[in-house]
Design a protein around this motif. Structure first.
Motif, PDB file in Angstrom:
ATOM      1  N   ILE A   1      25.313   5.940  44.744  1.00 28.64           N
ATOM      2  CA  ILE A   1      25.087   6.332  43.221  1.00 28.64           C
ATOM      3  C   ILE A   1      26.232   6.467  42.414  1.00 28.64           C
ATOM      4  CG2 ILE A   1      23.711   7.336  41.537  1.00 28.64           C
ATOM      5  CD1 ILE A   1      21.329   7.326  43.629  1.00 28.64           C
ATOM      6  N   PHE A   2      26.527   5.921  41.378  1.00 24.08           N
ATOM      7  CA  PHE A   2      27.448   6.350  40.630  1.00 24.08           C
ATOM      8  C   PHE A   2      26.725   7.276  39.461  1.00 24.08           C
ATOM      9  CE2 PHE A   2      31.840   4.834  39.931  1.00 24.08           C
ATOM     10  CZ  PHE A   2      32.338   5.597  38.674  1.00 24.08           C
ATOM     11  N   HIS A   3      26.721   8.537  39.813  1.00 21.39           N
ATOM     12  CA  HIS A   3      25.835   9.391  38.838  1.00 21.39           C
ATOM     13  C   HIS A   3      26.360   9.652  37.435  1.00 21.39           C
ATOM     14  CE1 HIS A   3      25.150  13.571  37.649  1.00 21.39           C
ATOM     15  NE2 HIS A   3      26.279  13.949  37.769  1.00 21.39           N
ATOM     16  N   CYS A   4      25.309   9.755  36.542  1.00 22.89           N
ATOM     17  CA  CYS A   4      25.737   9.899  35.206  1.00 22.89           C
ATOM     18  C   CYS A   4      26.751   9.089  34.863  1.00 22.89           C
ATOM     19  CB  CYS A   4      26.334  11.489  34.982  1.00 22.89           C
ATOM     20  SG  CYS A   4      26.283  11.821  33.078  1.00 22.89           S
ATOM     21  N   PHE A   5      26.246   7.456  34.892  1.00 25.86           N
ATOM     22  CA  PHE A   5      27.171   6.443  34.367  1.00 25.86           C
ATOM     23  C   PHE A   5      27.558   6.646  32.899  1.00 25.86           C
ATOM     24  CE2 PHE A   5      28.504   2.448  33.254  1.00 25.86           C
ATOM     25  CZ  PHE A   5      29.700   2.264  33.992  1.00 25.86           C
ATOM     26  N   THR A   6      28.741   6.670  32.373  1.00 24.49           N
ATOM     27  CA  THR A   6      28.936   6.487  30.971  1.00 24.49           C
ATOM     28  C   THR A   6      30.174   5.890  30.604  1.00 24.49           C
ATOM     29  OG1 THR A   6      30.691   8.494  31.336  1.00 24.49           O
ATOM     30  CG2 THR A   6      28.466   9.360  30.749  1.00 24.49           C
ATOM     31  N   GLY A   7      30.500   4.636  31.707  1.00 25.12           N
ATOM     32  CA  GLY A   7      31.533   3.891  31.471  1.00 25.12           C
ATOM     33  C   GLY A   7      31.006   2.701  30.569  1.00 25.12           C
ATOM     34  N   THR A   8      31.810   1.528  30.562  1.00 27.45           N
ATOM     35  CA  THR A   8      31.635   0.397  29.784  1.00 27.45           C
ATOM     36  C   THR A   8      30.873  -0.622  30.762  1.00 27.45           C
ATOM     37  OG1 THR A   8      33.774  -0.561  30.639  1.00 27.45           O
ATOM     38  CG2 THR A   8      33.804   0.669  28.793  1.00 27.45           C
ATOM     39  N   LEU A   9      30.459  -1.753  30.020  1.00 27.26           N
ATOM     40  CA  LEU A   9      29.941  -2.877  31.047  1.00 27.26           C
ATOM     41  C   LEU A   9      30.733  -3.305  32.015  1.00 27.26           C
ATOM     42  CD1 LEU A   9      27.708  -4.714  31.397  1.00 27.26           C
ATOM     43  CD2 LEU A   9      28.790  -6.437  29.492  1.00 27.26           C
ATOM     44  N   GLU A  10      32.013  -3.371  31.750  1.00 21.39           N
ATOM     45  CA  GLU A  10      32.773  -4.046  32.703  1.00 21.39           C
ATOM     46  C   GLU A  10      33.030  -2.894  33.953  1.00 21.39           C
ATOM     47  OE1 GLU A  10      37.922  -4.928  33.327  1.00 21.39           O
ATOM     48  OE2 GLU A  10      37.244  -4.031  31.353  1.00 21.39           O
ATOM     49  N   GLN A  11      33.230  -1.563  33.587  1.00 21.74           N
ATOM     50  CA  GLN A  11      33.129  -0.693  34.552  1.00 21.74           C
ATOM     51  C   GLN A  11      31.874  -0.550  35.259  1.00 21.74           C
ATOM     52  OE1 GLN A  11      34.400   2.560  31.950  1.00 21.74           O
ATOM     53  NE2 GLN A  11      36.364   2.420  32.335  1.00 21.74           N
TER      54      GLN A  11
ATOM     55  N   GLY B   1      20.820   8.859  32.788  1.00 23.46           N
ATOM     56  CA  GLY B   1      20.087  10.031  32.571  1.00 23.46           C
ATOM     57  C   GLY B   1      20.065  10.213  30.940  1.00 23.46           C
ATOM     58  N   GLY B   2      20.319  11.285  30.554  1.00 21.18           N
ATOM     59  CA  GLY B   2      19.964  11.554  29.024  1.00 21.18           C
ATOM     60  C   GLY B   2      20.983  11.219  28.072  1.00 21.18           C
ATOM     61  N   VAL B   3      22.191  10.701  28.709  1.00 25.19           N
ATOM     62  CA  VAL B   3      23.139   9.930  27.682  1.00 25.19           C
ATOM     63  C   VAL B   3      22.725   9.021  27.178  1.00 25.19           C
ATOM     64  CG1 VAL B   3      25.730   8.924  27.884  1.00 25.19           C
ATOM     65  CG2 VAL B   3      25.222  10.993  28.920  1.00 25.19           C
ATOM     66  N   VAL B   4      21.754   7.956  27.914  1.00 25.75           N
ATOM     67  CA  VAL B   4      21.218   6.816  27.281  1.00 25.75           C
ATOM     68  C   VAL B   4      20.627   6.918  26.050  1.00 25.75           C
ATOM     69  CG1 VAL B   4      18.907   6.785  28.317  1.00 25.75           C
ATOM     70  CG2 VAL B   4      20.269   4.758  27.922  1.00 25.75           C
ATOM     71  N   THR B   5      20.148   8.269  25.767  1.00 24.84           N
ATOM     72  CA  THR B   5      19.328   8.600  24.537  1.00 24.84           C
ATOM     73  C   THR B   5      20.341   9.044  23.157  1.00 24.84           C
ATOM     74  OG1 THR B   5      18.897  10.917  25.250  1.00 24.84           O
ATOM     75  CG2 THR B   5      17.237   9.330  25.771  1.00 24.84           C
TER      76      THR B   5
ATOM     77  N   ASN C   1      25.596   8.365  20.186  1.00 24.26           N
ATOM     78  CA  ASN C   1      27.092   8.246  20.636  1.00 24.26           C
ATOM     79  C   ASN C   1      27.180   7.666  22.176  1.00 24.26           C
ATOM     80  OD1 ASN C   1      26.629  10.565  21.625  1.00 24.26           O
ATOM     81  ND2 ASN C   1      28.720  11.504  20.922  1.00 24.26           N
ATOM     82  N   GLY C   2      26.137   7.489  22.808  1.00 21.82           N
ATOM     83  CA  GLY C   2      26.106   7.535  24.292  1.00 21.82           C
ATOM     84  C   GLY C   2      26.705   5.861  24.479  1.00 21.82           C
ATOM     85  N   LYS C   3      26.569   4.963  23.977  1.00 28.67           N
ATOM     86  CA  LYS C   3      27.032   3.791  24.027  1.00 28.67           C
ATOM     87  C   LYS C   3      26.551   2.766  24.860  1.00 28.67           C
ATOM     88  CE  LYS C   3      31.476   4.943  21.668  1.00 28.67           C
ATOM     89  NZ  LYS C   3      32.830   5.144  22.112  1.00 28.67           N
TER      90      LYS C   3
END
Length: 255
Positions: free
Chosen positions: A153-163, A177-181, A184-186
């Motif tokens: 698992i790539f925990h707490c994924f915050t990258g781009t679509l390419e990444q 996780g919470g970043v999706v809410t 500015n989480g993108k």
């Protein structure tokens, strides 16, 4: 509806005053599977106590967190291996590279990351990756270790679509996780271009609380807010999101 929190630090000092109440509150909401990442040897006893208190719900990982890779990292890695030999764990994690807090330890972080990937392969376990401001460095290590025996698992994924596609190419699920809410989480802008089979749910509690709790202590029960956001993004029921992401966690952790 079974909901799985694939990444929560329930042994954290932030829960010392109400840990059992908080966990029971989460269980009553249908969150019945909690996967617990390690940080370093100082937390091992607390993790084992947590498992003892909630044996049907708590699933432990073993590993050395990248921000805790210090001068004594070899000693800490020995502890990780000794624990993996001693008893079962469900993943090697959380491991990886963090260049947000300290860039000066990059070389030993890479060594510790690579060593722990090799331990995971030896014990036929998934890895759970921590990545902060270090996508290129993480991918560089994964490229040297790629294969059928590398997965996790790539925990707490915050990258781009390419990444995201690149992480998935190394047999990684993306921890959402919470970043999706966050406004500015993108990641909410492209997630629906990825199949739900690539995602698992997580809180990273007590960190990264979702909206409307952002800035406060996070807890596993708040995974419901992540579930609701994914239901909106994918336009499918919360039950379906829970079913698919829990199955994905079973595919990774083998339980």
């Amino acid at each position: 509806m079974i909901i799985t929190d694939t990444h929560t630090h329930l042994y954290s000092e932030a829960f010392d005053e109400d840990r059992n109440e908080m966990i029971n509150r989460s269980i009553n909401q249908g969150i019945s599977r909690f996967f617990i990442p390690a940080i370093d040897s100082t937390y091992t006893a607390s993790m084992l106590q947590l498992e003892n208190d909630f044996p049907k719900n708590i699933f432990l990982m073993m590993g050395l967190h990248p921000t805790h890779v210090k001068e004594n990292y070899e000693e800490e890695l020995n502890h990780v291996e000794e624990m993996l030999i001693k008893r079962p764990f469900f993943a090697v994690g959380e491991i990886g590279i963090d260049l947000y807090w300290d860039k000066s330890t990059l070389n030993i972080q890479k060594k510790a990351f690579k060593h722990q990937i090799q331990l995971a392969k030896k014990f036929k376990l998934p890895i759970v990756i921590h990545c902060r401001e270090a996508f290129d460095e993480i991918f560089e290590v994964l490229e040297t270790e790629k294969g059928d025996d590398l997965f996790g698992i790539f925990h707490c994924f915050t990258g781009t679509l390419e990444q995201a596609h690149k992480a998935i190419s190394y047999n990684m699920k993306l921890g959402i996780g919470g970043v999706v809410t966050f406004k500015n989480g993108k990641i909410d802008q492209f997630l629906n271009q990825l199949d739900l089979n690539h995602l698992v749910l997580e809180t990273d509690s007590p960190y990264l609380a979702p909206v409307p709790y952002r800035g406060k202590r996070n807890e596993s029960g708040y995974i419901i807010n992540v579930l609701e956001k994914l239901s909106e993004i994918y336009n499918v029921s919360k039950e379906k999101i829970a079913e698919i992401t829990t199955q994905n966690s079973k595919d990774i952790f083998k339980i």
